[in-house]
Every structure is written in structure tokens, then in C-alpha cells.
Design a protein around this motif. Structure first.
Motif, PDB file in Angstrom:
ATOM      1  N   ARG A  44       0.856  -1.186   0.000  1.00 20.63           N
ATOM      2  CA  ARG A  44       0.000   0.000   0.000  1.00 20.63           C
ATOM      3  C   ARG A  44       0.894   1.238   0.000  1.00 20.63           C
ATOM      4  O   ARG A  44       1.849   1.319   0.764  1.00 20.63           O
ATOM      5  N   MET A  45       0.548   2.190  -0.864  1.00 19.36           N
ATOM      6  CA  MET A  45       1.302   3.437  -0.983  1.00 19.36           C
ATOM      7  C   MET A  45       0.527   4.561  -0.311  1.00 19.36           C
ATOM      8  O   MET A  45      -0.666   4.724  -0.545  1.00 19.36           O
ATOM      9  N   ILE A  46       1.231   5.354   0.520  1.00 17.88           N
ATOM     10  CA  ILE A  46       0.631   6.505   1.180  1.00 17.88           C
ATOM     11  C   ILE A  46       1.471   7.730   0.851  1.00 17.88           C
ATOM     12  O   ILE A  46       2.669   7.761   1.131  1.00 17.88           O
ATOM     13  N   LEU A  47       0.833   8.735   0.221  1.00 16.24           N
ATOM     14  CA  LEU A  47       1.525   9.971  -0.121  1.00 16.24           C
ATOM     15  C   LEU A  47       1.596  10.861   1.107  1.00 16.24           C
ATOM     16  O   LEU A  47       0.594  11.086   1.776  1.00 16.24           O
ATOM     17  N   GLU A  48       2.798  11.367   1.389  1.00 15.91           N
ATOM     18  CA  GLU A  48       2.988  12.254   2.528  1.00 15.91           C
ATOM     19  C   GLU A  48       3.435  13.616   2.022  1.00 15.91           C
ATOM     20  O   GLU A  48       3.743  13.793   0.848  1.00 15.91           O
ATOM     21  N   ASN A  49       3.472  14.586   2.909  1.00 12.89           N
ATOM     22  CA  ASN A  49       3.935  15.919   2.553  1.00 12.89           C
ATOM     23  C   ASN A  49       5.420  15.894   2.215  1.00 12.89           C
ATOM     24  O   ASN A  49       6.168  15.052   2.711  1.00 12.89           O
ATOM     25  N   GLY A  50       5.845  16.832   1.384  1.00 12.22           N
ATOM     26  CA  GLY A  50       7.264  16.958   1.072  1.00 12.22           C
ATOM     27  C   GLY A  50       7.775  15.965   0.050  1.00 12.22           C
ATOM     28  O   GLY A  50       8.975  15.737  -0.043  1.00 12.22           O
ATOM     29  N   THR A  68     -25.072  -8.537  -7.396  1.00 11.07           N
ATOM     30  CA  THR A  68     -24.174  -8.853  -8.523  1.00 11.07           C
ATOM     31  C   THR A  68     -23.519  -7.611  -9.117  1.00 11.07           C
ATOM     32  O   THR A  68     -22.822  -7.701 -10.121  1.00 11.07           O
ATOM     33  N   ASN A  69     -23.763  -6.437  -8.520  1.00 13.38           N
ATOM     34  CA  ASN A  69     -23.190  -5.194  -9.042  1.00 13.38           C
ATOM     35  C   ASN A  69     -21.927  -4.818  -8.278  1.00 13.38           C
ATOM     36  O   ASN A  69     -21.914  -4.840  -7.051  1.00 13.38           O
ATOM     37  N   LEU A  70     -20.900  -4.451  -9.006  1.00 14.38           N
ATOM     38  CA  LEU A  70     -19.648  -3.991  -8.430  1.00 14.38           C
ATOM     39  C   LEU A  70     -19.453  -2.534  -8.828  1.00 14.38           C
ATOM     40  O   LEU A  70     -19.473  -2.198 -10.011  1.00 14.38           O
ATOM     41  N   THR A  71     -19.304  -1.662  -7.834  1.00 10.40           N
ATOM     42  CA  THR A  71     -19.106  -0.239  -8.076  1.00 10.40           C
ATOM     43  C   THR A  71     -17.766   0.175  -7.488  1.00 10.40           C
ATOM     44  O   THR A  71     -17.482  -0.128  -6.326  1.00 10.40           O
ATOM     45  N   CYS A  72     -16.947   0.844  -8.305  1.00 12.43           N
ATOM     46  CA  CYS A  72     -15.628   1.263  -7.849  1.00 12.43           C
ATOM     47  C   CYS A  72     -15.505   2.783  -7.898  1.00 12.43           C
ATOM     48  O   CYS A  72     -15.998   3.426  -8.822  1.00 12.43           O
ATOM     49  N   LEU A  73     -14.840   3.330  -6.892  1.00 11.95           N
ATOM     50  CA  LEU A  73     -14.527   4.746  -6.823  1.00 11.95           C
ATOM     51  C   LEU A  73     -13.015   4.851  -6.872  1.00 11.95           C
ATOM     52  O   LEU A  73     -12.321   4.340  -5.995  1.00 11.95           O
ATOM     53  N   ILE A 111      -3.025   6.458  -7.724  1.00 17.37           N
ATOM     54  CA  ILE A 111      -4.338   6.102  -7.204  1.00 17.37           C
ATOM     55  C   ILE A 111      -4.250   6.185  -5.685  1.00 17.37           C
ATOM     56  O   ILE A 111      -3.399   5.556  -5.067  1.00 17.37           O
ATOM     57  N   LEU A 112      -5.119   6.968  -5.084  1.00 19.12           N
ATOM     58  CA  LEU A 112      -5.073   7.197  -3.641  1.00 19.12           C
ATOM     59  C   LEU A 112      -5.624   6.004  -2.875  1.00 19.12           C
ATOM     60  O   LEU A 112      -6.510   5.287  -3.364  1.00 19.12           O
ATOM     61  N   PRO A 113      -5.116   5.782  -1.654  1.00 18.66           N
ATOM     62  CA  PRO A 113      -5.562   4.622  -0.868  1.00 18.66           C
ATOM     63  C   PRO A 113      -7.035   4.690  -0.467  1.00 18.66           C
ATOM     64  O   PRO A 113      -7.613   3.681  -0.100  1.00 18.66           O
ATOM     65  N   GLU A 114      -7.646   5.863  -0.565  1.00 19.84           N
ATOM     66  CA  GLU A 114      -9.067   5.990  -0.253  1.00 19.84           C
ATOM     67  C   GLU A 114      -9.956   5.384  -1.346  1.00 19.84           C
ATOM     68  O   GLU A 114     -11.169   5.272  -1.173  1.00 19.84           O
ATOM     69  N   SER A 115      -9.380   5.026  -2.484  1.00 20.27           N
ATOM     70  CA  SER A 115     -10.137   4.382  -3.562  1.00 20.27           C
ATOM     71  C   SER A 115     -10.692   3.058  -3.046  1.00 20.27           C
ATOM     72  O   SER A 115     -10.080   2.401  -2.211  1.00 20.27           O
ATOM     73  N   ARG A 116     -11.852   2.676  -3.579  1.00 19.89           N
ATOM     74  CA  ARG A 116     -12.449   1.438  -3.066  1.00 19.89           C
ATOM     75  C   ARG A 116     -13.489   0.887  -4.040  1.00 19.89           C
ATOM     76  O   ARG A 116     -13.986   1.608  -4.889  1.00 19.89           O
ATOM     77  N   CYS A 117     -13.803  -0.369  -3.868  1.00 21.72           N
ATOM     78  CA  CYS A 117     -14.869  -1.023  -4.621  1.00 21.72           C
ATOM     79  C   CYS A 117     -15.847  -1.626  -3.616  1.00 21.72           C
ATOM     80  O   CYS A 117     -15.436  -2.129  -2.571  1.00 21.72           O
TER      81      CYS A 117
END
Length: 118
Positions: free
Chosen positions: A8-14, A101-106, A90-96
Motif C-alpha cells: 500500500r502506498m501513502i503519499l505524505e507531505n514533502g 451482482t453489481n460492483l461499483t468502484c470509486l 491512485i489514492l488509498p481511499e479508492s475502493r470497490c
């Protein structure tokens, strides 16, 4: 032995990026090793620990992957690409989510320029 190993990648300041290795194992994973892929060459980064910190802003494509080890064996994650100064992540807050039977992804993305997302 370890399985379902991922990063998992987390973007930090700097311009810093934290990479955290996850893996399931029984017995528990006791060692994490990190590898870097740059210009097609794989190098053992001699970095240990479940989390490492790297810098972004490179103009070349760089990826990292981890290897999780326990007493019964080891497992490697897929490589994760470090965003370049002009790239997107792609930010870690992304999710499915799945409902019946429906799959919704953000898909939440941070980019320095306009991009196309597929």
C-alpha cells in the motif's frame, strides 16, 4: 507460508511516499525485504521492516515490491510504481463495493496534469 502479499502506498507531505507491505501467514510473517525495479534492473534495497519511506519526483519509472517471509516460506507482492513528478497515483481511499451482482468502484487519483483514467 505467507500469502496475499501486497504493498500500500501513502503519499505524505514533502514528496515522501510510505510503502507498507501486508501479508497473511501462519506462523506470523517475521521478515519483510524490499526490492527496487529501475530501468529493468532489480536490486535488493537492503531495507527491512514492514514500512519504508521513499521520495517521489524521479523522472524515470521506479517500482518497488516486497517479499514477506516466515518459517514456512516466502511470498512476493506485485510491483507498485512510484509516481513521477508528472505522473498520477491512485489514492488509498479508492475502493470497490459489491451489492448483489453489481460492483461499483470509486477511483480517487492525484495528478499534476490532466490524465485519462480507464
Amino acid at each position: 507460508s505467507p500469502r496475499n502479499t501486497s504493498v500500500r502506498m501513502i503519499l505524505e507531505n514533502g514528496g515522501r511516499i510510505s510503502l507498507r507491505c501486508f501479508s497473511a501467514g501462519n506462523p506470523e510473517v517475521h521478515n519483510f525485504t524490499w526490492f527496487k525495479i529501475s530501468q529493468g534492473e532489480v536490486t535488493n534495497e537492503k531495507l527491512a521492516g514492514q514500512t519504508i519511506v521513499v521520495l517521489n519526483g524521479f523522472e524515470e519509472e521506479i517500482s518497488y515490491y516486497c517479499e514477506a517471509t516466515n518459517l514456512l516460506g516466502s511470498s512476493q507482492s506485485l510491483p507498485i510504481r512510484i509516481p513521477t513528478e508528472y505522473g498520477a497515483v491512485i489514492l488509498p481511499e479508492s475502493r470497490c463495493t459489491q451489492y448483489l451482482t453489481n460492483l461499483t468502484c470509486l477511483c480517487l487519483i492525484r495528478a499534476h496534469a490532466s490524465i485519462n483514467v480507464t
